[in-house]
Structure formats: structure tokens, C-alpha cells
Design a protein around this motif. Structure first.
Motif, PDB file in Angstrom:
ATOM      1  N   UNK A  37      30.825  64.582  52.939  1.00 26.08           N
ATOM      2  CA  UNK A  37      31.895  64.554  51.936  1.00 26.08           C
ATOM      3  C   UNK A  37      32.543  63.177  51.764  1.00 26.08           C
ATOM      4  N   UNK A  38      31.684  62.187  51.627  1.00 25.71           N
ATOM      5  CA  UNK A  38      32.177  60.827  51.390  1.00 25.71           C
ATOM      6  C   UNK A  38      32.774  60.706  49.991  1.00 25.71           C
ATOM      7  N   UNK A  39      33.553  59.670  49.788  1.00 29.97           N
ATOM      8  CA  UNK A  39      34.172  59.409  48.483  1.00 29.97           C
ATOM      9  C   UNK A  39      33.729  58.049  47.961  1.00 29.97           C
ATOM     10  N   UNK A  40      34.009  57.822  46.693  1.00 31.14           N
ATOM     11  CA  UNK A  40      33.696  56.532  46.051  1.00 31.14           C
ATOM     12  C   UNK A  40      34.456  55.403  46.759  1.00 31.14           C
ATOM     13  N   UNK A  41      33.837  54.226  46.845  1.00 28.87           N
ATOM     14  CA  UNK A  41      34.475  53.078  47.512  1.00 28.87           C
ATOM     15  C   UNK A  41      35.474  52.371  46.593  1.00 28.87           C
ATOM     16  N   UNK A  42      35.485  52.751  45.314  1.00 28.60           N
ATOM     17  CA  UNK A  42      36.394  52.097  44.370  1.00 28.60           C
ATOM     18  C   UNK A  42      35.788  50.883  43.689  1.00 28.60           C
ATOM     19  N   UNK A  43      34.685  50.386  44.248  1.00 28.49           N
ATOM     20  CA  UNK A  43      33.950  49.237  43.713  1.00 28.49           C
ATOM     21  C   UNK A  43      34.902  48.109  43.321  1.00 28.49           C
ATOM     22  N   UNK A  44      34.667  47.471  42.189  1.00 33.96           N
ATOM     23  CA  UNK A  44      35.570  46.398  41.772  1.00 33.96           C
ATOM     24  C   UNK A  44      36.664  46.944  40.857  1.00 33.96           C
ATOM     25  N   UNK A  45      36.614  48.246  40.599  1.00 30.69           N
ATOM     26  CA  UNK A  45      37.526  48.835  39.629  1.00 30.69           C
ATOM     27  C   UNK A  45      38.898  49.151  40.225  1.00 30.69           C
TER      28      UNK A  45
ATOM     29  N   UNK B  75      42.516  36.574  28.896  1.00 30.07           N
ATOM     30  CA  UNK B  75      41.443  37.519  29.217  1.00 30.07           C
ATOM     31  C   UNK B  75      40.668  37.084  30.459  1.00 30.07           C
ATOM     32  N   UNK B  76      41.019  35.935  31.023  1.00 29.46           N
ATOM     33  CA  UNK B  76      40.229  35.367  32.124  1.00 29.46           C
ATOM     34  C   UNK B  76      39.999  36.339  33.282  1.00 29.46           C
ATOM     35  N   UNK B  77      41.062  36.889  33.879  1.00 28.54           N
ATOM     36  CA  UNK B  77      40.807  37.777  35.016  1.00 28.54           C
ATOM     37  C   UNK B  77      39.973  38.999  34.616  1.00 28.54           C
ATOM     38  N   UNK B 105      46.160  43.082  38.514  1.00 28.81           N
ATOM     39  CA  UNK B 105      47.134  44.102  38.935  1.00 28.81           C
ATOM     40  C   UNK B 105      48.534  43.778  38.415  1.00 28.81           C
ATOM     41  N   UNK B 106      48.883  42.494  38.435  1.00 27.60           N
ATOM     42  CA  UNK B 106      50.205  42.119  37.922  1.00 27.60           C
ATOM     43  C   UNK B 106      50.295  42.388  36.425  1.00 27.60           C
ATOM     44  N   UNK B 107      49.231  42.046  35.708  1.00 27.21           N
ATOM     45  CA  UNK B 107      49.230  42.273  34.259  1.00 27.21           C
ATOM     46  C   UNK B 107      49.314  43.763  33.967  1.00 27.21           C
ATOM     47  N   UNK B 108      48.560  44.547  34.730  1.00 28.06           N
ATOM     48  CA  UNK B 108      48.566  45.998  34.510  1.00 28.06           C
ATOM     49  C   UNK B 108      49.958  46.565  34.768  1.00 28.06           C
ATOM     50  N   UNK B 109      50.571  46.073  35.832  1.00 23.39           N
ATOM     51  CA  UNK B 109      51.899  46.557  36.177  1.00 23.39           C
ATOM     52  C   UNK B 109      52.913  46.185  35.090  1.00 23.39           C
ATOM     53  N   UNK B 110      52.761  44.961  34.557  1.00 20.74           N
ATOM     54  CA  UNK B 110      53.682  44.511  33.506  1.00 20.74           C
ATOM     55  C   UNK B 110      53.300  45.096  32.143  1.00 20.74           C
ATOM     56  N   UNK B 111      52.156  45.790  32.096  1.00 20.92           N
ATOM     57  CA  UNK B 111      51.718  46.378  30.831  1.00 20.92           C
ATOM     58  C   UNK B 111      51.277  45.342  29.813  1.00 20.92           C
ATOM     59  N   UNK B 117      40.620  43.869  24.772  1.00 18.50           N
ATOM     60  CA  UNK B 117      39.669  43.746  25.886  1.00 18.50           C
ATOM     61  C   UNK B 117      39.291  45.123  26.414  1.00 18.50           C
ATOM     62  N   UNK B 118      37.992  45.271  26.725  1.00 16.68           N
ATOM     63  CA  UNK B 118      37.515  46.607  27.056  1.00 16.68           C
ATOM     64  C   UNK B 118      37.602  46.959  28.538  1.00 16.68           C
ATOM     65  N   UNK B 119      37.822  45.961  29.409  1.00 12.42           N
ATOM     66  CA  UNK B 119      37.806  46.277  30.839  1.00 12.42           C
ATOM     67  C   UNK B 119      39.002  47.099  31.329  1.00 12.42           C
ATOM     68  N   UNK B 120      40.236  46.832  30.854  1.00 12.74           N
ATOM     69  CA  UNK B 120      41.337  47.654  31.369  1.00 12.74           C
ATOM     70  C   UNK B 120      41.076  49.147  31.151  1.00 12.74           C
ATOM     71  N   UNK B 121      40.575  49.495  29.964  1.00 10.55           N
ATOM     72  CA  UNK B 121      40.297  50.897  29.665  1.00 10.55           C
ATOM     73  C   UNK B 121      39.175  51.453  30.534  1.00 10.55           C
ATOM     74  N   UNK B 122      38.157  50.622  30.768  1.00  8.19           N
ATOM     75  CA  UNK B 122      37.028  51.084  31.583  1.00  8.19           C
ATOM     76  C   UNK B 122      37.478  51.321  33.028  1.00  8.19           C
ATOM     77  N   UNK B 123      38.262  50.377  33.551  1.00  2.87           N
ATOM     78  CA  UNK B 123      38.792  50.565  34.910  1.00  2.87           C
ATOM     79  C   UNK B 123      39.639  51.834  34.977  1.00  2.87           C
ATOM     80  N   UNK B 124      40.401  52.047  33.912  1.00 10.27           N
ATOM     81  CA  UNK B 124      41.283  53.210  33.922  1.00 10.27           C
ATOM     82  C   UNK B 124      40.475  54.503  34.026  1.00 10.27           C
ATOM     83  N   UNK B 125      39.446  54.660  33.185  1.00 12.02           N
ATOM     84  CA  UNK B 125      38.708  55.930  33.261  1.00 12.02           C
ATOM     85  C   UNK B 125      37.898  56.006  34.562  1.00 12.02           C
ATOM     86  N   UNK B 126      37.429  54.880  35.048  1.00 12.52           N
ATOM     87  CA  UNK B 126      36.730  54.873  36.341  1.00 12.52           C
ATOM     88  C   UNK B 126      37.675  55.402  37.433  1.00 12.52           C
TER      89      UNK B 126
END
Ligand code: SF4
Ligand code: SF4
Lengths: 283, 194
Positions: A37-45, B75-77, B105-111, B117-126
Motif C-alpha cells: 500500500x505504497x503512495x505516490x512520491x509527489x514527484x516534482x509536482x 514564468x521562469x520557475x 510555492x511563494x507565488x502559489x501562496x500569493x496567488x 501558464x499551464x504548469x500551475x493547473x497541471x500541478x494542481x490536478x496532480x
């Protein structure tokens, strides 16, 4: 030999990674015990949005290793490898954070009693298994296949402690040990675009182009990978490339062929760019 | 590009900028930016500088100038792919990639997010999928992303079909035996850590 195994999320549905890892481990007597029952490591996300949650995810994996008595965790994915190694380094240096995290894990009856070593399956194959187990078994024709070893970013970096960060040799040496012809090239640790490849295909395709062009220029017929994300990007990323497609088998698939295992048992039919023509060289 | 003769387009209040700068310096490795010699090795090593508003070296110059809103908006980070090439090569051993994470993380926290940019949304659903199932399933993630970016998705049909044909497309998500364990764990931290 027995190891705690962390397969990671991309392992199961990949281009024959699972099939070939299992077949090769069976053939050479390595027992990978999946952490239950391992979980995802979170990767770079996760770490991009929330550091504490990222640490908790990886810490739970370490806690599972403690629970089931493993002093090392083996992975097959570069992203898992680095995510785990990074948290390990942080927790090793920060007993306070480790205590806080253990406090979170206690609700599930877990805790880290020993920070396990994190290892890639390549390290196990190359360092732990006697070289003789790999050599001398290869069917005729293996030596006629020219292989480029592609390591990707996250095996040798960020610290350059596993192997040289720009000119690593471990995978090259392993492939050589298997009996293949290895080509020297300069794309070993170039970036494939990683998780950006999906949303930013057009921007990342030049990265894949550069890698494929370089290994082809040096005479490679296949480029082998040890990370599911690298494999997918290099394999799918050739879609619009001119010229014949280059197959991108996993190092475990090449190991299996060299041990005389059947291509289907190694999941080689799951590659997007077919390897059939090359398989005909093996007799 | 840095140009001190024109007014910075997105300068925040000086006080806020200073706070952000301090916060960044307080993250692990953040203060190392002060030792940056502006050699440009990071920028020369970075695979996606051509997409970035500011290459890493330049971003660090902006940080030291206190132009933090511009830094957080850039968009650098978000184009940093975590390849660690900069980090392993930096002559001052500055943890460039970790600083990119901290800035996200700071940008996300500050909204504050770079427009479109498509990465914030992708990270969110991930991250949502991790919290929901404890694990990620590539094809499900692609599908959820596709709902947000239908046009983008059309160009990926070839890959999708290829994965289908090679039996690598999962229609159901892989899950932990009890995914609630992860949801509980990730939530619990808010009450304990920090
Ligand atoms: S490589 Fe290091 S010292 Fe050079 S500009 Fe980049 S961060 Fe600064
Ligand atoms: S880790 Fe990020 S900033 Fe550094 S070289 Fe790679 S993509 Fe560029």
C-alpha cells in the motif's frame, strides 16, 4: 537477494517496464518485495506547491520500509529516486523535522525508525549482482546491436554522487557487460523535458530531437532508458521527426534479451517505435 | 531583460517586496543567492531558457534588486523542469532548482501566476489526484488536463492512440487500498508543522 521495492505510479502501465523487471529479476534471483500500500512520491509536482506535504508523502514510504524491515528501498524511476533521496537528505540533517513527521505518521501506526538507503534498480544490477551472472549468456547477434545509454537528469543529479553528473558510466558499463556494442555520445544526461513534455510538447520536442540526433550521429540503433518519463518522452516525442524512428527500450528489456528471454515476455511489443527489425539480428 | 531606465512594469509596494525577499532568503538555501557571482552558468545550462521571461541568473539579479513581484510573476520557475543541470554546475553551489521550487510555492501562496501558464493547473490536478487516490495514473491525469485544454489535447491524439494500441492506457485510476490514509496525512500537517 531480497529488496524493498517502490515501483512508483508510472511503473505498471509503462512500455514493458514491469514485465521486463519481473522477468529479469526472476532469471537472476533478485527478489523485489513491493512495499504494501505504497503512495505516490509527489514527484516534482507536490514540492512545487507544498513542501511539507511533499515531505510527508516520501516520509510515509520510508516508514513503510521501516515497518517491513527493509534498510534499502529500490526504485525504477528517476523522479521517484530523486524525490526520495532529497527528503532522505533533509530528514537526515534535521532530527526535529523527522520527529514532527513521525508524529504525523503515528495516526496510521507508522514511523521511521531507520532512514532507508534509496537505490535505483540499475545500482542493484550493476553493483550487487556478480558480473558473471550477466555475461556469457547472450544469444548470438547481441553484439551487433549498437546501444546508446541515456541516463536522463535525475539519476546522477542534483549531487553528482551516484555517478559523474555529465559523463556517467554505470549504464554504459552494464550494457557492455550484457554483450551489446555501446556507443559513446554526449547526450547521456541532457534533459528530455520531463513532466513539461505533456503540456509543452512543441517547446520540449527540440530537446528530444537533440538527444535522438546525437545518438544517431554516433551510430546508435537503439537508445536505452531507466526512467518511465524519459522512455515515454523519447519514444512518443519522435512522432514528427523525419527519418527512421529509433526504438527506446528499457535497460531491463535489453538485459532480458541478453539473458535469452523472449521479447514478448519483456513487453517489447509495447514500445511505440517498434524494435522488431533489430530483434531479427538476435539468433 | 533588466533595464534600470524603464520603470518596472509590475513593481509591488516596496515593503511587500522586501518581505518576499526576506521570506525567500529564509527558505533552505535561499540566502545563498547573495553569494551568486552572476557567472551565467545556470542560464547557459538550462534547457528551457528560450521560454523563460528571465533566465535563472537574471532572475537572481532581480531577487537581489528586490524586484520580487516581477520575480514571482515571471514564468521562469514554472518552466523549470527540475533537471538540476544548473545546480550541479553552479560554481557557488547555489541550490538553484530548490530556489525555483521555493519561488513556485511563494507565488502559489500569493496567488500570483504567470498568465496562461499551464504548469500551475497541471500541478494542481496532480496533487489533487494524489490526495484523492494516493497514487497517480498517467492516462487519467492526461484526461483531466485535456478537459481544461481541449485544443491542446487534439495535438496529443497520436500519442494517446499509440498508448491505446500498446495496451498502456488505463481507464480506471490506480488507488491505494485505503486512500483516506493519504488524505488524512496530508491534511494533518496543517495543524502540526509550522
Ligand atoms: S551558476 Fe550559480 S553563481 Fe553562476 S549565475 Fe547561476 S546561480 Fe549565480
Ligand atoms: S533545474 Fe530548472 S533552472 Fe536549473 S537548468 Fe534545469 S530547468 Fe533550468
Amino acid at each position: 537477494m531480497k529488496y524493498g521495492f517502490y515501483p512508483g505510479c508510472s511503473y505498471k502501465s509503462e512500455a514493458g517496464y514491469k514485465e521486463s523487471v519481473e522477468a529479469v529479476c526472476r532469471a537472476i534471483g533478485v527478489e523485489l518485495r513491493e512495499l504494501p500500500d505504497w503512495n505516490c512520491c509527489g514527484a516534482t509536482s507536490m514540492i512545487s506547491m507544498d513542501a511539507e506535504n511533499a515531505h510527508l508523502l516520501t516520509a510515509r514510504i520510508f516508514a513503510l520500509a521501516s515497518k517491513y524491515g527493509f534498510d534499502a528501498v529500490v526504485t525504477t524511476c528517476n523522479a521517484c529516486y530523486t524525490a526520495l533521496r532529497k527528503t532522505r537528505k533533509i530528514l537526515k540533517a534535521d532530527a526535529g523535522l523527522l520527529a514532527v513527521i513521525n508524529h504525523q505518521l503515528v495516526a496510521e501506526g507508522l514511523g521511521i525508525t531507520l532512514l532507508p538507503k534509496v537505490r535505483h534498480l540499475l545500482e542493484v544490477f550493476y553493483q550487487d549482482i556478480d558480473a558473471a551472472a550477466w555475461t556469457g549468456k547472450s544469444p548470438a547477434g547481441i553484439g551487433d546491436i549498437a546501444v546508446a545509454a541515456y541516463y536522463g537528469c535525475q539519476l546522477t543529479r542534483p549531487w553528482g554522487d551516484v555517478d559523474h553528473p555529465e559523463r556517467p558510466q554505470m549504464l554504459d558499463e552494464f550494457i557492455k557487460r550484457l554483450g551489446y556494442t555501446v556507443v559513446d555520445h554526449s547526450a547521456r544526461t541532457l534533459c528530455c523535458g520531463a513532466s513539461h513534455f505533456f503540456p509543452y510538447q512543441d517547446q520540449c520536442r527540440p530537446l528530444v530531437d537533440k538527444i535522438i540526433a546525437e545518438v544517431r550521429r554516433k551510430g546508435a540503433q537503439v537508445v536505452t532508458t531507466l526512467c518511465p518519463l524519459c522512455q515515454l518522452n523519447l519514444d512518443a516525442g519522435q512522432e514528427t521527426r523525419k527519418g527512421p524512428p529509433m526504438p527506446v527500450p528499457y535497460f531491463t528489456q535489453l538485459a532480458g534479451l541478453a539473458l535469452g528471454l523472449s521479447p514478448v515476455a519483456l513487453g517489447l511489443d509495447k514500445l511505440l517505435n517498434p524494435i522488431d527489425t533489430l530483434l531479427r539480428k538476435i539468433r | 531583460m533588466l533595464n534600470n531606465n524603464i520603470e518596472k512594469p509590475s513593481a509591488g509596494s516596496p515593503q511587500r517586496e522586501l518581505q518576499w525577499q526576506q521570506r525567500l532568503y529564509e527558505t533552505p538555501g535561499g540566502r545563498e543567492i547573495l553569494g551568486c557571482i552572476q557567472c551565467g552558468t545556470c542560464s547557459a545550462s538550462c534547457p528551457l531558457t528560450d521560454q523563460m521571461d528571465h533566465a535563472p541568473r537574471e532572475l537572481f539579479a532581480l531577487v537581489r534588486d528586490g524586484a520580487m513581484e516581477e520575480v514571482l510573476r515571471s514564468n521562469t520557475p514554472w518552466f523549470c523542469v527540475s533537471c538540476y543541470q544548473c545546480m550541479v554546475r553552479c560554481p557557488r553551489e547555489i541550490p538553484v532548482t530548490d530556489i525555483m521550487y521555493a519561488l513556485k510555492r511563494m507565488a502559489a501562496e500569493a496567488g500570483i501566476f504567470p498568465k496562461g501558464h499551464k504548469m500551475p493547473g497541471l500541478y494542481k490536478i496532480f496533487n489533487q489526484d494524489v490526495a484523492r487516490y494516493g497514487k497517480i495514473t498517467g492516462s487519467i491525469l492526461m484526461g483531466r488536463y485535456g478537459l481544461r485544454h481541449p485544443v491542446d489535447m487534439a495535438s496529443k491524439m497520436g500519442t494517446g492512440l499509440g498508448l491505446l494500441k500498446t495496451r498502456r492506457f488505463d481507464f480506471t485510476p490506480q488507488k491505494m487500498v485505503d486512500p483516506r490514509k493519504i488524505a488524512a496525512l496530508l491534511k494533518r500537517k496543517r495543524t502540526h508543522i509550522k
